[in-house]
Design a protein around this motif. Structure first.
Motif, mmCIF file in Angstrom:
data_model
loop_
_atom_site.group_PDB
_atom_site.id
_atom_site.type_symbol
_atom_site.label_atom_id
_atom_site.label_comp_id
_atom_site.label_asym_id
_atom_site.label_seq_id
_atom_site.Cartn_x
_atom_site.Cartn_y
_atom_site.Cartn_z
ATOM 1 N N LYS A 105 7.824 2.859 -2.270
ATOM 2 C CA LYS A 105 6.705 2.373 -1.459
ATOM 3 C C LYS A 105 5.508 2.238 -2.369
ATOM 4 C CE LYS A 105 7.866 4.401 2.992
ATOM 5 N NZ LYS A 105 8.024 5.753 3.526
ATOM 6 N N ILE A 106 4.945 1.043 -2.452
ATOM 7 C CA ILE A 106 3.673 0.913 -3.157
ATOM 8 C C ILE A 106 2.605 1.477 -2.213
ATOM 9 C CG2 ILE A 106 1.984 -0.699 -4.136
ATOM 10 C CD1 ILE A 106 4.463 -0.717 -5.825
ATOM 11 N N LEU A 107 1.803 2.403 -2.729
ATOM 12 C CA LEU A 107 0.814 3.058 -1.867
ATOM 13 C C LEU A 107 -0.592 2.504 -2.089
ATOM 14 C CD1 LEU A 107 1.979 6.771 -2.299
ATOM 15 C CD2 LEU A 107 2.619 5.161 -0.502
ATOM 16 N N GLY A 108 -0.839 1.995 -3.265
ATOM 17 C CA GLY A 108 -2.179 1.485 -3.542
ATOM 18 C C GLY A 108 -2.167 0.603 -4.777
ATOM 19 N N THR A 109 -3.077 -0.359 -4.798
ATOM 20 C CA THR A 109 -3.140 -1.309 -5.904
ATOM 21 C C THR A 109 -4.596 -1.544 -6.304
ATOM 22 O OG1 THR A 109 -1.123 -2.451 -5.257
ATOM 23 C CG2 THR A 109 -2.643 -3.703 -6.571
ATOM 24 N N GLY A 110 -4.832 -1.604 -7.596
ATOM 25 C CA GLY A 110 -6.149 -1.969 -8.099
ATOM 26 C C GLY A 110 -5.978 -2.997 -9.201
ATOM 27 N N PHE A 111 -7.018 -3.753 -9.465
ATOM 28 C CA PHE A 111 -6.858 -4.765 -10.510
ATOM 29 C C PHE A 111 -8.198 -5.178 -11.079
ATOM 30 C CE2 PHE A 111 -6.718 -6.628 -6.268
ATOM 31 C CZ PHE A 111 -7.832 -7.442 -6.292
ATOM 32 N N GLU A 112 -8.135 -5.756 -12.261
ATOM 33 C CA GLU A 112 -9.289 -6.403 -12.880
ATOM 34 C C GLU A 112 -8.722 -7.716 -13.383
ATOM 35 O OE1 GLU A 112 -12.338 -7.464 -14.397
ATOM 36 O OE2 GLU A 112 -12.806 -5.522 -15.295
ATOM 37 N N LYS A 113 -9.083 -8.795 -12.680
ATOM 38 C CA LYS A 113 -8.457 -10.084 -12.955
ATOM 39 C C LYS A 113 -8.708 -10.564 -14.378
ATOM 40 C CE LYS A 113 -9.641 -12.037 -8.612
ATOM 41 N NZ LYS A 113 -10.082 -13.257 -7.925
ATOM 42 N N VAL A 125 1.688 -3.459 -0.804
ATOM 43 C CA VAL A 125 0.473 -3.462 0.020
ATOM 44 C C VAL A 125 -0.310 -4.749 -0.191
ATOM 45 C CG1 VAL A 125 0.177 -0.953 0.189
ATOM 46 C CG2 VAL A 125 -0.835 -2.181 -1.739
ATOM 47 N N LEU A 126 -0.968 -5.203 0.872
ATOM 48 C CA LEU A 126 -1.786 -6.412 0.794
ATOM 49 C C LEU A 126 -3.081 -6.094 0.063
ATOM 50 C CD1 LEU A 126 -1.264 -7.626 4.465
ATOM 51 C CD2 LEU A 126 -0.405 -8.762 2.402
ATOM 52 N N THR A 127 -3.536 -7.043 -0.767
ATOM 53 C CA THR A 127 -4.774 -6.774 -1.506
ATOM 54 C C THR A 127 -6.004 -7.359 -0.821
ATOM 55 O OG1 THR A 127 -4.270 -8.653 -2.896
ATOM 56 C CG2 THR A 127 -3.710 -6.502 -3.765
ATOM 57 N N GLY A 128 -5.813 -8.176 0.251
ATOM 58 C CA GLY A 128 -6.978 -8.724 0.958
ATOM 59 C C GLY A 128 -6.762 -8.690 2.461
ATOM 60 N N ASP A 129 -7.875 -8.769 3.209
ATOM 61 C CA ASP A 129 -7.769 -8.848 4.664
ATOM 62 C C ASP A 129 -7.190 -10.196 5.066
ATOM 63 O OD1 ASP A 129 -8.962 -6.431 4.839
ATOM 64 O OD2 ASP A 129 -10.940 -7.172 5.460
ATOM 65 N N GLY A 137 -4.735 -3.215 1.862
ATOM 66 C CA GLY A 137 -4.170 -1.878 1.716
ATOM 67 C C GLY A 137 -3.050 -1.585 2.698
ATOM 68 N N SER A 138 -2.848 -2.487 3.686
ATOM 69 C CA SER A 138 -1.767 -2.212 4.638
ATOM 70 C C SER A 138 -0.434 -2.695 4.065
ATOM 71 C CB SER A 138 -2.062 -2.846 5.994
ATOM 72 O OG SER A 138 -2.217 -4.232 5.854
ATOM 73 N N PRO A 139 0.644 -2.016 4.454
ATOM 74 C CA PRO A 139 1.939 -2.328 3.850
ATOM 75 C C PRO A 139 2.528 -3.649 4.331
ATOM 76 C CG PRO A 139 2.180 -0.581 5.470
ATOM 77 C CD PRO A 139 0.717 -0.884 5.384
ATOM 78 N N TYR A 140 3.298 -4.287 3.493
ATOM 79 C CA TYR A 140 4.082 -5.460 3.878
ATOM 80 C C TYR A 140 5.393 -5.444 3.118
ATOM 81 C CZ TYR A 140 3.093 -8.124 -0.450
ATOM 82 O OH TYR A 140 3.034 -8.570 -1.744
#
Ligand code: ATP
Ligand code: MG
Length: 641
Positions: A224-232, A398-402, A419-422
């Protein structure tokens, strides 16, 4: 067809295929395990992948890289403004649909291709490399993209795959694909039951252009991916730029010039800076030598690892935010993390590793960090294929945007939040008495998709709408329906033989028609047009290559025959007249080959000339072979006696 996993990198891409119960990385035309993500154009044909890269320095204006940074982006997007500084001499144009196009000189004409077409050319090339190497048919593909890719970019990647004749079964986040690799190859994961704690791993992927971090929780057969962060906009190329700028300043000061104005000079320094950076990952100091930077000036300097660390110090701080965002979205602290797995080429820079270790936790590199994404993608593609059996492995992302949706009332509300799972499906209930549209917006309040719902009963009805965040990170509406309850009587015979009637109910679902369109996806018509064009371009490229081969074959045979004739090697096997004929044909062919005509002729011409000679030369070769065989047989017989 064999499932294909494509790690579409900004610098290089990796191709993996699931076959014979294995997942293999496929080597390219020069036996490399990764292929430059480059497309170039020449006077006769396209130069894609390795050839594109090797011709880049002499063909800068007609070569484009950084493809994954321009596909699906609007020309006016602020990201594109940031990206522009990484393109050396590329001639961009704003296309009619607002997207990014690039102009080239191709076959002595000015042409424009969209970013989607350019990516398609690259995908087509990758497909052909695999088909040639494996002799398998390649159709289904899973393409790995950054977790921050928007729906628009995902649609564009799907379109590019289709133009290349591929079937995009899944768009997968790069880090998620690497996580799947981890999950299927690691043998020591916690047991998959409620009472066992999962193993939490942070994956840090610092590539050429971008950086992502994700926290994943593993149990046997599950991630399960629980969280994602990034710097494009953070990756190896920022280090290259820092080093290049340092040497440009040094060069300009030393020779009192401005080499920034000279794209070739900048290209040469940049290429050398990239090499230097890699050398400094393993050594404390390295020389920096570039021949003929400009005006025949050779440049020599050097850099120590310490110097490099000073140059990139401001960059290091940028490692923090994504990693911490991933942790906080996962609702975990660093002491709940089992390990930090590094992937991506730029994570090899020692000060980056040290920075992560000093601020968070010692890093590990237990996966093959260059191939994990492609292999995970191939596994996922195989899982989706009914033709291939793979071990089951479950994963969520997890989704990175609303995701804001309007159900025809002119009001947008979030159906899924960042942040919600998909993959995930939500059931929404609305009352309607006429046909309507469901509109999906992205986090920039732009319309990404419209779903037209038709067949709504005029008397009004309560509709159930399934909205799905699908496995590719795209929002779909798999069904819109209403329920009607029907009463009916059932007859039964009781113990005393009397007929008993009972009233029962049945629920019917009536499905309504839903049709999807997106301003970011190509229409079927446009897709067909571009697919046909790509097919044509690739056939033309192949013909150029075959012509080149036919020419080389002819040339080699000319030299072969000349040598045999002049060395008298063929004398015992041919008549004077035959030898004279071969000599005459070969001389004529040679003269033609180096004339204006022969320099650039059709494939059939080269083949015809070759066959004209082999009609005689093969005869002699055959005789020679036969006599040699007879002699060797006679010799054996004699020895046997
Ligand atoms: P992206 O993930 O941004 O799309 P990519 O997947 O093509 O790009 P990778 O192949 O993961 O990127 O990494 C390429 C980057 O890593 C380049 O900037 C390259 O210079 C850098 N790199 C590769 N090897 C080393 C090394 N030994 N030391 C330092 N940097 C390296
Ligand atoms: Mg990458």
């Amino acid at each position: 067809s064999a499932p294909f996993g494509l790690d579409f990198g900004n610098d290089t891409s990796v191709f993996a295929v699931a076959r014979n119960r294995n997942i293999d990385v496929i080597v390219n035309d020069v036996s490399n395990r990764s292929t430059p993500s480059v497309v170039g154009f020449g006077p006769k044909n396209r130069y894609i992948g390795e050839t594109g890269k090797s011709k880049e320095s002499s063909n800068i204006k007609n070569t484009v890289s950084n493809l994954k940074r321009i596909i699906g982006l609007n020309y006016d997007d602020e990201d594109f403004q940031i990206e522009k500084k990484f393109f050396n001499k590329t001639k961009f144009v704003k296309l009619e649909d607002g997207k990014i196009g690039v102009q080239f000189r191709f076959k002595n004409e000015n042409v424009t291709f969209s970013a989607v077409q350019l990516a398609a050319m690259y995908f087509d090339h990758s497909k052909q490399i695999i088909e040639k190497e494996t002799k398998l048919v390649i159709k289904d593909v899973t393409i790995a993209v950054p977790s921050w890719y928007t729906q628009e970019q995902r649609y564009a990647v799907e379109d590019a795959a289709r133009i290349a004749g591929l079937n995009p079964v899944r768009i997968i986040n790069e880090i998620t694909a690497a996580g799947v690799s981890y999950g299927i190859f690691k043998q020591d994961l916690p047991a998959n039951d409620k009472d066992t704690e999962a193993r939490n791993v942070i994956f840090v992927d610092i590539g050429h252009s971008s950086y992502s971090a994700s926290v994943a929780a593993f149990k046997t057969g599950e991630m399960k991916i629980l969280g994602t962060g990034f710097e494009k906009h953070f990756g190896g190329r920022d280090f290259d730029m820092a080093i290049t700028n340092h040497f440009i300043d040094e060069f300009n000061a030393k020779y009192k010039v401005d080499c920034r104005e000279n794209p070739k000079a900048v290209y040469r320094l940049l290429t050398a800076a990239q090499k230097l950076k890699k050398v400094l990952s393993a050594n404390q100091a390295a020389p920096f030598n570039v021949e003929s930077v400009m005006d025949d000036i050779d440049f020599s300097s050097q850099l120590t690892r310490e110097d490099l660390e000073k140059l990139v110090e401001p960059l290091l701080q940028r490692v923090k935010v994504p990693l911490e965002n991933a942790l906080s979205q996962a609702n975990l602290t660093i002491d709940q993390i089992h390990s930090i797995e590094l992937i991506g080429g730029a994570s090899r820079v020692p000060c980056l590793k040290d920075f992560i270790a000093a601020n968070y936790k010692e890093t590990a590199r237990t996966l093959n960090s260059d191939e994990a994404i492609a292999k995970g993608a191939a596994f996922i593609c195989a899982s989706a294929s009914p033709m291939v059996r793979v071990r089951p492995f479950k994963y969520t992302d997890v989704l990175t945007g609303d995701v804001n949706v309007d159900f025809g009332d002119g009001e947008f509300n979030p159906v899924f939040t960042a942040g919600s799972p998909y993959p995930a499906t939500k059931l929404i209930t609305v009352n309607k008495n006429a046909d309507f549209k469901i509109t999906v917006q992205n986090s920039k309040n732009e319309v990404v998709s419209v779903f037209d719902v038709t067949g709504v009963p005029a008397e009004g009805v309560e509709l159930k709408i399934k909205v799905r965040a699908d496995p590719s990170g795209l929002i779909s509406v798999p069904s819109v329906y209403f329920e009607t309850v029907e009463e009916y009587e059932e007859e039964d015979v009781d113990e005393e033989g009397e007929t008993v009637k009972t009233t029962k109910t049945k629920t019917h679902e009536t499905q309504l028609k839903v049709s999807h369109s997106s301003p970011y996806a190509l229409t079927a018509e446009k897709l067909a047009e571009l697919t046909a064009l790509e097919l044509e371009l690739s056939a033309a490229d192949n013909l150029v290559m075959q012509t080149e081969d036919a020419k080389n074959t002819l040339e080699e045979h000319i030299y072969y025959c000349k040598d045999k004739v002049s060395s008298d090697e063929w004398k015992p096997y041919a008549s004077e007249a035959e030898l004279a004929k071969i000599k005459e044909l070969v001389e004529k062919a040679e003269e033609w080959l180096y004339s204006e005509d022969g320099e650039d002729a059709k494939k059939a011409k080269y083949v015809a000339k070759y066959e004209e000679i082999t009609r005689y030369s093969n005869l002699v070769k055959g005789r020679k072979k036969q006599q040699e065989q007879e002699a060797s047989l006679a010799k054996k017989e004699k020895e046997g006696k």
